[in-house]
Design a protein around this motif. Structure first.
Motif, PDB file in Angstrom:
ATOM      1  N   GLU A 200       0.972  -1.129  -0.122  1.00 54.49           N
ATOM      2  CA  GLU A 200       0.131  -0.016   0.011  1.00 54.49           C
ATOM      3  C   GLU A 200       0.936   1.241  -0.043  1.00 54.49           C
ATOM      4  OE1 GLU A 200      -3.241   2.434   2.929  1.00 54.49           O
ATOM      5  OE2 GLU A 200      -2.975   0.236   3.069  1.00 54.49           O
ATOM      6  N   VAL A 201       2.000   1.213   0.735  1.00 57.18           N
ATOM      7  CA  VAL A 201       2.962   2.506   0.693  1.00 57.18           C
ATOM      8  C   VAL A 201       3.378   2.530  -0.718  1.00 57.18           C
ATOM      9  CG1 VAL A 201       5.243   3.222   1.759  1.00 57.18           C
ATOM     10  CG2 VAL A 201       3.634   1.898   3.483  1.00 57.18           C
ATOM     11  N   LEU A 202       3.853   1.379  -1.029  1.00 52.89           N
ATOM     12  CA  LEU A 202       4.638   1.554  -2.491  1.00 52.89           C
ATOM     13  C   LEU A 202       3.409   2.151  -3.547  1.00 52.89           C
ATOM     14  CD1 LEU A 202       6.460  -1.637  -2.424  1.00 52.89           C
ATOM     15  CD2 LEU A 202       7.402   0.643  -2.304  1.00 52.89           C
ATOM     16  N   ASP A 203       2.237   1.381  -3.361  1.00 46.15           N
ATOM     17  CA  ASP A 203       1.172   1.994  -4.148  1.00 46.15           C
ATOM     18  C   ASP A 203       1.073   3.390  -4.201  1.00 46.15           C
ATOM     19  OD1 ASP A 203       0.796  -0.703  -5.473  1.00 46.15           O
ATOM     20  OD2 ASP A 203      -0.888  -0.973  -4.076  1.00 46.15           O
ATOM     21  N   ARG A 204       0.914   4.053  -3.235  1.00 46.64           N
ATOM     22  CA  ARG A 204       0.685   5.667  -2.903  1.00 46.64           C
ATOM     23  C   ARG A 204       1.982   6.328  -3.573  1.00 46.64           C
ATOM     24  NH1 ARG A 204      -2.744   7.560   1.045  1.00 46.64           N
ATOM     25  NH2 ARG A 204      -3.871   6.080   2.085  1.00 46.64           N
ATOM     26  N   LEU A 205       3.242   5.854  -3.326  1.00 49.14           N
ATOM     27  CA  LEU A 205       4.017   6.328  -4.133  1.00 49.14           C
ATOM     28  C   LEU A 205       4.063   6.263  -5.474  1.00 49.14           C
ATOM     29  CD1 LEU A 205       7.251   4.984  -1.964  1.00 49.14           C
ATOM     30  CD2 LEU A 205       6.204   7.332  -1.796  1.00 49.14           C
ATOM     31  N   LYS A 206       3.536   5.245  -6.185  1.00 52.80           N
ATOM     32  CA  LYS A 206       3.610   5.209  -7.551  1.00 52.80           C
ATOM     33  C   LYS A 206       2.272   5.922  -8.352  1.00 52.80           C
ATOM     34  CE  LYS A 206       5.405   0.440  -7.615  1.00 52.80           C
ATOM     35  NZ  LYS A 206       4.901  -1.102  -7.819  1.00 52.80           N
ATOM     36  N   GLN A 207       1.317   6.052  -7.352  1.00 55.87           N
ATOM     37  CA  GLN A 207      -0.042   7.062  -7.792  1.00 55.87           C
ATOM     38  C   GLN A 207       0.611   8.427  -7.837  1.00 55.87           C
ATOM     39  OE1 GLN A 207      -3.173   6.482  -5.092  1.00 55.87           O
ATOM     40  NE2 GLN A 207      -3.160   4.166  -5.337  1.00 55.87           N
ATOM     41  N   GLN A 233      13.777  -0.989   2.528  1.00 57.21           N
ATOM     42  CA  GLN A 233      12.580  -1.921   1.840  1.00 57.21           C
ATOM     43  C   GLN A 233      12.155  -1.025   0.484  1.00 57.21           C
ATOM     44  OE1 GLN A 233       9.752  -3.311   4.632  1.00 57.21           O
ATOM     45  NE2 GLN A 233      11.478  -3.191   6.229  1.00 57.21           N
ATOM     46  N   ILE A 234      11.983   0.265   0.672  1.00 54.82           N
ATOM     47  CA  ILE A 234      11.197   0.908  -0.549  1.00 54.82           C
ATOM     48  C   ILE A 234      12.253   0.835  -1.563  1.00 54.82           C
ATOM     49  CG2 ILE A 234      10.685   3.347  -1.066  1.00 54.82           C
ATOM     50  CD1 ILE A 234       9.770   3.623   1.767  1.00 54.82           C
ATOM     51  N   LYS A 235      13.440   1.218  -1.361  1.00 55.18           N
ATOM     52  CA  LYS A 235      14.722   1.333  -2.510  1.00 55.18           C
ATOM     53  C   LYS A 235      14.672  -0.125  -3.081  1.00 55.18           C
ATOM     54  CE  LYS A 235      18.038   4.321  -0.512  1.00 55.18           C
ATOM     55  NZ  LYS A 235      19.443   4.388  -0.056  1.00 55.18           N
ATOM     56  N   GLU A 236      14.756  -1.235  -2.465  1.00 54.78           N
ATOM     57  CA  GLU A 236      14.737  -2.538  -2.853  1.00 54.78           C
ATOM     58  C   GLU A 236      13.411  -2.993  -3.680  1.00 54.78           C
ATOM     59  OE1 GLU A 236      14.729  -7.250  -1.293  1.00 54.78           O
ATOM     60  OE2 GLU A 236      15.583  -5.633  -0.152  1.00 54.78           O
ATOM     61  N   LYS A 237      12.255  -2.498  -3.431  1.00 50.65           N
ATOM     62  CA  LYS A 237      11.088  -2.850  -3.917  1.00 50.65           C
ATOM     63  C   LYS A 237      10.539  -2.007  -5.020  1.00 50.65           C
ATOM     64  CE  LYS A 237       9.436  -5.778  -0.203  1.00 50.65           C
ATOM     65  NZ  LYS A 237       8.215  -6.047   0.859  1.00 50.65           N
ATOM     66  N   SER A 238      11.123  -0.691  -5.021  1.00 50.34           N
ATOM     67  CA  SER A 238      10.714   0.208  -5.892  1.00 50.34           C
ATOM     68  C   SER A 238      11.715   0.773  -6.860  1.00 50.34           C
ATOM     69  CB  SER A 238       9.909   1.420  -5.049  1.00 50.34           C
ATOM     70  OG  SER A 238      10.914   2.331  -4.637  1.00 50.34           O
ATOM     71  N   GLY A 239      13.085   0.744  -6.296  1.00 48.66           N
ATOM     72  CA  GLY A 239      14.194   1.627  -7.159  1.00 48.66           C
ATOM     73  C   GLY A 239      14.299   3.046  -6.959  1.00 48.66           C
ATOM     74  N   LEU A 240      13.374   3.293  -6.288  1.00 46.10           N
ATOM     75  CA  LEU A 240      13.175   5.024  -5.854  1.00 46.10           C
ATOM     76  C   LEU A 240      14.350   5.417  -5.113  1.00 46.10           C
ATOM     77  CD1 LEU A 240       9.336   5.165  -5.776  1.00 46.10           C
ATOM     78  CD2 LEU A 240      10.911   5.837  -7.798  1.00 46.10           C
ATOM     79  N   ASP A 241      14.855   6.684  -5.127  1.00 50.58           N
ATOM     80  CA  ASP A 241      15.590   7.191  -4.453  1.00 50.58           C
ATOM     81  C   ASP A 241      15.184   7.697  -3.015  1.00 50.58           C
ATOM     82  OD1 ASP A 241      18.230   8.411  -3.453  1.00 50.58           O
ATOM     83  OD2 ASP A 241      18.006  10.270  -4.967  1.00 50.58           O
ATOM     84  N   THR A 242      15.543   7.037  -2.269  1.00 48.92           N
ATOM     85  CA  THR A 242      15.135   7.393  -0.904  1.00 48.92           C
ATOM     86  C   THR A 242      16.287   7.682   0.364  1.00 48.92           C
ATOM     87  OG1 THR A 242      13.423   5.596  -1.319  1.00 48.92           O
ATOM     88  CG2 THR A 242      13.500   6.469   0.963  1.00 48.92           C
ATOM     89  N   LYS A 243      15.791   8.686   1.274  1.00 47.61           N
ATOM     90  CA  LYS A 243      16.683   9.229   2.046  1.00 47.61           C
ATOM     91  C   LYS A 243      15.943   9.174   3.588  1.00 47.61           C
ATOM     92  CE  LYS A 243      19.968  10.419  -0.753  1.00 47.61           C
ATOM     93  NZ  LYS A 243      21.230   9.487  -0.999  1.00 47.61           N
ATOM     94  N   VAL A 244      16.874   9.105   4.580  1.00 46.51           N
ATOM     95  CA  VAL A 244      16.234   8.958   5.807  1.00 46.51           C
ATOM     96  C   VAL A 244      16.797  10.070   6.621  1.00 46.51           C
ATOM     97  CG1 VAL A 244      16.488   7.319   7.709  1.00 46.51           C
ATOM     98  CG2 VAL A 244      16.892   6.578   5.622  1.00 46.51           C
TER      99      VAL A 244
END
Length: 319
Positions: A200-207, A233-244
């Protein structure tokens, strides 16, 4: 009642000094001697107690933290430690104690009451996780600190078109994440009270990306996951550039908001009033913008719940 003491225990929170000031000045206003117990229950056992005057709390209402300092005392969990603490109070002629803190601090207060000391609890914790009160001292300031951080991070997230995971305090309670995430327009808010679905988190990002949005904020309470783990987890499953960003103890410090100064002042003064009326073993709190009181046993029996409607609101507004 001739003498009253005040202590702070557990984690510090902005507005504690306002509550201390409320106790001290309300006591002096009523011609009652007031004492400060330094370093919480640890200081109580070690007799680290001093008489406070009007000037002792001057220029403190705007300061974060606690001028009485705080600590956690394993010794006070023992019968011997509790007896020693109560005896130190009795030797000074102190009849009542105002305890400013959270659930653990109130359990210590209840033990003091079993040894003949009148006690009154003031809820002070940034987590806003104490039952029988709508707000705790420090929550408003901590939430605003997180909101300011979200606003700042969103600027750079927008500039670099990145996802930012912001980890906030909340091991067992997600109120800071929920309130700050909702007020800060976070795309996803993850709190320990509700299981989250990574899909669901990933779907929101994709939307968001599909409609041209190339930055997102995800707020996660530390009781759910670390920001680093979630980011990976987000990087691995989406390939999106993610920072913390981990906000940590910055959430506890800082100048208290006007709301927390007012709340601390009101609760501290009311605690003194109730002790002077002969009440004991109670907690003062805020309900419907009125200062109320409730037996500590009721506080221990109830379990504070996160507002599910707010949680659902956050989900519906972050589409």
């Amino acid at each position: 009642m001739i003498k009253i003491a005040v202590l702070t225990s557990g984690g510090d929170s902005p507005g504690m000094n306002a509550a201390i000031r409320g106790v001290v000045r309300r006591s002096i206003y009523n011609d009652i001697d007031v004492y400060g117990i330094y370093h919480g229950y640890h200081g109580l056992i070690n007799n680290d107690i001093e008489k406070l005057e009007m000037g002792s709390v001057g220029d403190t209402i705007h300061r974060g933290g606690t001028i009485l300092h705080t600590s956690r005392s394993e010794e006070f969990r023992t019968e011997k430690g509790q007896e020693q603490g109560a005896q130190n109070l009795k030797s000074l002629g102190i009849d009542g104690v105002v305890v400013i803190g959270g659930d653990g601090s109130f359990k210590g207060a209840e033990k003091l009451s079993q040894h003949g000391i009148s006690v009154m609890g003031v809820p002070g914790t940034i987590d806003n996780d104490i039952p029988c009160t709508e707000m705790t001292v420090g929550f408003d300031t901590a939430t605003n600190t997180v909101i300011e951080a979200i606003d700042r991070i969103r600027d750079t997230a927008t500039s670099h078109e990145r996802i930012f995971v912001i980890e906030v305090m909340g091991r067992d309670c997600g109120n800071i994440a929920l309130w700050a995430g909702l007020a800060g327009g976070a795309e996803s808010i993850l709190i320990p009270e509700f299981e989250y679905d990574m899909d669901e988190v990933l779907d929101r990002l994709k939307q968001g990306y599909n409609r041209g949005k190339k930055h997102s904020i995800i707020v996660v309470a530390e009781g759910v996951s670390t920001g680093s783990e979630l980011s990976e987890q987000i990087k691995e499953k989406s390939g999106l550039d993610t920072k913390v960003t981990v906000l940590g103890h910055v959430q506890r410090g800082g100048t208290p908001t006007a709301y927390d100064r007012m709340l601390g002042s009101r609760l501290g003064a009311k605690a003194v009033d109730l002790l002077l009326e002969g009440e004991s073993n109670k907690m003062v709190g805020l309900n419907n913008n009125k200062i109320t009181s409730v037996d500590l046993t009721e506080v221990f029996l109830e379990k504070e719940k996160v507002d599910y409607d707010l949680y659902e609101l956050g989900k519906s507004l972050s589409i």
